[in-house]
Design an enzyme around this catalytic site. Structure first.
Site, mmCIF file in Angstrom:
data_model
loop_
_atom_site.group_PDB
_atom_site.id
_atom_site.type_symbol
_atom_site.label_atom_id
_atom_site.label_comp_id
_atom_site.label_asym_id
_atom_site.label_seq_id
_atom_site.Cartn_x
_atom_site.Cartn_y
_atom_site.Cartn_z
ATOM 1 N N ASP A 1 0.828 -1.205 0.000
ATOM 2 C CA ASP A 1 0.000 0.000 0.000
ATOM 3 C C ASP A 1 0.860 1.252 0.000
ATOM 4 O O ASP A 1 0.590 2.215 -0.731
ATOM 5 C CB ASP A 1 -0.898 0.015 1.237
ATOM 6 C CG ASP A 1 -2.022 -0.997 1.151
ATOM 7 O OD1 ASP A 1 -3.125 -0.609 0.753
ATOM 8 O OD2 ASP A 1 -1.786 -2.172 1.460
ATOM 9 N N MET A 2 1.896 1.237 0.843
ATOM 10 C CA MET A 2 2.742 2.427 0.923
ATOM 11 C C MET A 2 3.614 2.594 -0.321
ATOM 12 O O MET A 2 3.898 3.711 -0.757
ATOM 13 C CB MET A 2 3.599 2.384 2.180
ATOM 14 C CG MET A 2 2.957 3.029 3.380
ATOM 15 S SD MET A 2 1.665 2.019 4.132
ATOM 16 C CE MET A 2 2.620 0.995 5.222
#
Length: 726
Positions: free
Chosen positions: A533-534
């Site tokens: 996600d990051m």
């Protein structure tokens, strides 16, 4: 954009990302190209650059917009006495292991040491074994991604101020800002997440063995994720007792997760991994086959979207090899040449186009972002934009609930409610909240009316969601010509798998990351935090800043899978070339204390290590020593080492992070004073600001609708009474 590349492996991912957005990157060899004798790594990291002589660095830097430099502090060529940049007219981005300031700024670290010092290594591995870092240079990759966005931030700031500046990026901080709940669980609940062998703590996802292979998936998320999975089990007559009424209660399912997982595991074990993944996609359920990086080039979704590119080099077998693309590119390049000498007659630069100075000092002052994201990847991206000056208007709802605000498992602190959910607070600080019921025509119309007041719209819904609201890319351009729409769906807006539902674990499985979490002879464990996600969020920030710097609107179609797959490039090239995996030096070793460990980037044959331990082997030497004391002694001898930090260690005991102010405190109206993860890109002249906590649900509805749309008190009251706003 002209970039002077003075990176070592610590900053290589940043330089590659800048090649991907079209920068002219001039590579100055710092005494050995990144990758050393590793042909696959050299091919991957340096394709698309031009090699220039290293003779007169000052002349080269004078003609560059950005100087990107990385390495230990004592090796930097562009930092003078007092930590001042040697090239003040450029945007000088410096990536070091621990930053340019602080008591440990002189410490060294490879990827393992930095992943451990920043808290990622602690989260991997089995409870009965040593901590394990994420695969494929995750710490280096995160540091490089933040360096690339820092370069764009510096250029945007230069448009305002007319000045270059020094930007300090600490690899440890890039990692520590990417732990999902790793540190904030300690901040909000006083608890340290333990190693779980790949079982997520806050969502019901994990890796399941199939009849052949493995799949990643689970049953968290919206209620439909559960009901549709249960329907699948019922159709196959394998639901066992899960049709009993008690299992319709999500809290019961969560509290008795082990039983639900066992039923699901038996179901998966009777089928091949490919069958489960394909049927999961058909049913819009988050399931994916765990594949090795060597199989990435056969992924039909990546193929259909033109993700891969060919690197041409006479030194390669056959003269070319297929490599992965970059996380995002405004104009994907199907072919690139390997690193080669720049023509001597090449003009050094074109004239910079004149720009009109704009008010404000922070890079994004005056930029308004309509934030239609939820969960982690999107909010982490918009949080970064807010830190650097953007006015981020977050549109949310009690009707389409963001689990990070509403799911009890993500509140972190017992007794918390949606307004003080620890997870939500961490990734949504600095934003304004507008609560709209988008199930009502009036709610959708209000959303449409906000668009002309915004420069950027960012969303991470499933493809087609915006079109149902009349807010697809073409419709947005009609309403507001020049607006920038950034979409960051799991698999992108096109391709045969575009409608697949994805979670962080399923994307990691597709991208080849999960397969690499195997211990020797064991099954893949997966990652128990949202690294992907990051990674995708950083790509979205880079895309947004690139388009803003170029003054362009339009549609950015970013696929989170592609952002993750871009991180495994050397492994894809290595498989194509038939090269063996290079040996790794060092590892994680037990130290004194319960479950305490030290990461050391050296083998027993290292002379510097023998000078410290003498005739004692490293494991014995470490076993009776405090982790920090041992790491300090090793660092003093020139051996990169660091304690394997927990979230508590980072927040409470890391004197270096404390000296750099990495965990600022914000006073939240419900949660009270709360520490937050800090900012990674530290711009010396136009620093980020972290001063406003995450909003309460709908806290700014009246302020935004009144201020931007001109709605009066009576109309606002009517909207609340009709359930259109909160």
């Amino acid at each position: 954009m002209r970039v002077l590349d003075l990176t070592d492996p610590l900053g290589a991912a940043g330089a590659r990302a800048l090649v991907g957005i079209g920068a002219d990157v001039l590579r100055v060899d710092p005494g050995g190209d990144s990758g050393g004798d590793d042909l696959a790594a050299r091919t991957h990291w340096h394709a698309g650059k031009r090699r220039v002589p290293s003779g007169d660095l000052d002349a080269l830097a004078a003609e560059a917009d950005v100087v990107l430099e990385s390495g230990p502090v004592d090796t930097l060529r562009g930092i003078g006495p007092g930590g001042v940049s040697r090239w003040p007219d450029a945007v000088h981005v410096v990536v070091t292991p621990f930053g340019l300031t602080g008591p440990r700024c002189a410490w060294r670290g490879d990827d393992l040491v930095l992943a451990s010092a920043g808290g990622m290594t602690w989260l991997g591995g089995r409870p009965d074994g040593p901590p394990r870092p994420p695969p494929f240079g995750a710490a280096y990759g995160l540091a490089g991604a933040h360096a690339a966005t820092a370069a764009l931030l510096g250029l945007l700031a230069r448009d305002r101020t007319g000045q270059g500046q020094l930007v300090d990026v600490s690899a440890q901080e890039a990692v520590a800002a990417t732990l999902e709940t790793g540190a904030i669980t300690w901040i909000h609940a006083g608890r340290v997440p333990g190693r779980t062998g790949g079982v997520y703590e806050h969502v019901a996802h994990r890796v399941f063995p199939a009849r052949s292979g493995f799949v990643a998936g689970g049953w968290s998320g919206s209620e439909r994720m559960w009901t549709d999975l249960l329907a699948w089990l019922v159709e196959e007559s394998e639901a066992e007792d899960l049709t009993d009424a008690r299992w319709s209660d999500p809290l019961v399912r969560w509290l008795e997760r082990a039983h639900v997982d066992a039923v699901v595991a038996r179901f998966v074990a009777r089928r091949s991994a490919a069958t489960v993944a394909a049927e999961g996609r058909r049913r819009a359920l988050p399931w994916a086959e765990v594949v090795a990086p060597a199989r990435l080039t056969g992924n039909p979704q990546l193929r259909a979207r033109g993700f891969f590119r060919t690197v041409r080099d006479p030194a390669l077998p056959g003269g070319a090899v297929e490599d992965v693309g970059v996380a995002w590119s405004p104009a994907p390049t199907p072919c690139l040449d390997a690193l080669g000498d720049a023509p001597a007659e090449q003009p050094w630069r074109q004239e910079r186009r004149a720009r009109r100075p704009r008010p404000g000092r922070r890079p994004l002052d005056g930029v308004r972002v309509l934030d239609l994201t939820w969960v982690l990847a999107g909010p982490y991206a918009t949080r970064q934009l807010a830190e650097h000056g953007a006015d981020v208007i977050k549109v949310e709802s009690v009707h389409r609930q963001d689990p990070t605000r509403f799911a009890p498992s993500m509140h972190l602190r017992p007794g918390a409610d949606p307004d003080d959910s620890g997870y939500f607070l961490n990734v949504n600080r600095g934003k304004r909240s507008v609560a709209l019921n988008l199930r009502t025509p009036r709610g959708v119309e209000l959303l449409r009316r906000l668009v002309p007041h915004c420069d950027v719209v960012i969303e991470n819904f499933s493809p087609g969601t915006l079109a149902r609201w009349g807010l697809d890319a073409a419709s947005l351009q009609e309403r507001h010509p020049g607006v920038l729409l950034v979409s960051m769906a799991g698999l992108g807006a096109t391709g045969p798998w575009r409608d697949a539902v994805t979670f962080a674990d399923t994307l990691a499985a597709m991208a080849g990351l999960t397969d690499a979490t195997r211990e020797p002879g064991g099954p893949p464990q997966g990652l128990t935090f949202g690294l992907g996600d990051m990674v995708a969020a950083n790509a979205a920030v880079l895309a947004t800043l690139t388009m803003l710097a170029q003054g362009r609107g339009g549609h950015v179609d970013l696929a989170q899978l592609e952002a993750m797959a871009a991180t495994v490039g050397p492994e894809v090239v290595r498989a194509a070339l038939g090269e063996p995996e290079p040996p790794s030096a060092g590892g994680v070793h037990r130290a004194a204390g319960e479950d305490r460990w030290v990461a050391v980037a050296a083998s027993g044959a290292d002379r510097r290590l023998r000078d410290v331990t003498g005739d004692t082997d490293l494991a014995t030497w470490l076993a009776c020593r405090d982790p920090l004391d041992a790491a300090t002694v090793l660092q003093a001898a020139g051996v990169p080492a660091a304690p394997v930090a927990t979230g508590r260690d980072l927040v409470e005991h890391d004197e270096h992070l404390a000296a750099r102010g990495f965990y600022p405190v914000l006073d939240h109206p419900v949660a009270g004073p709360v520490r937050h993860e800090g900012v990674v890109a530290r711009l010396a002249a136009t620093p980020a600001v972290v001063e406003r906590p995450a909003p309460l649900l709908g806290e700014h509805t009246a302020e935004v609708l009144g201020g931007l749309l001109g709605l009066g008190d009576a109309e606002l009251a009517d909207l609340r009474a009709a359930g259109v706003t909160t």
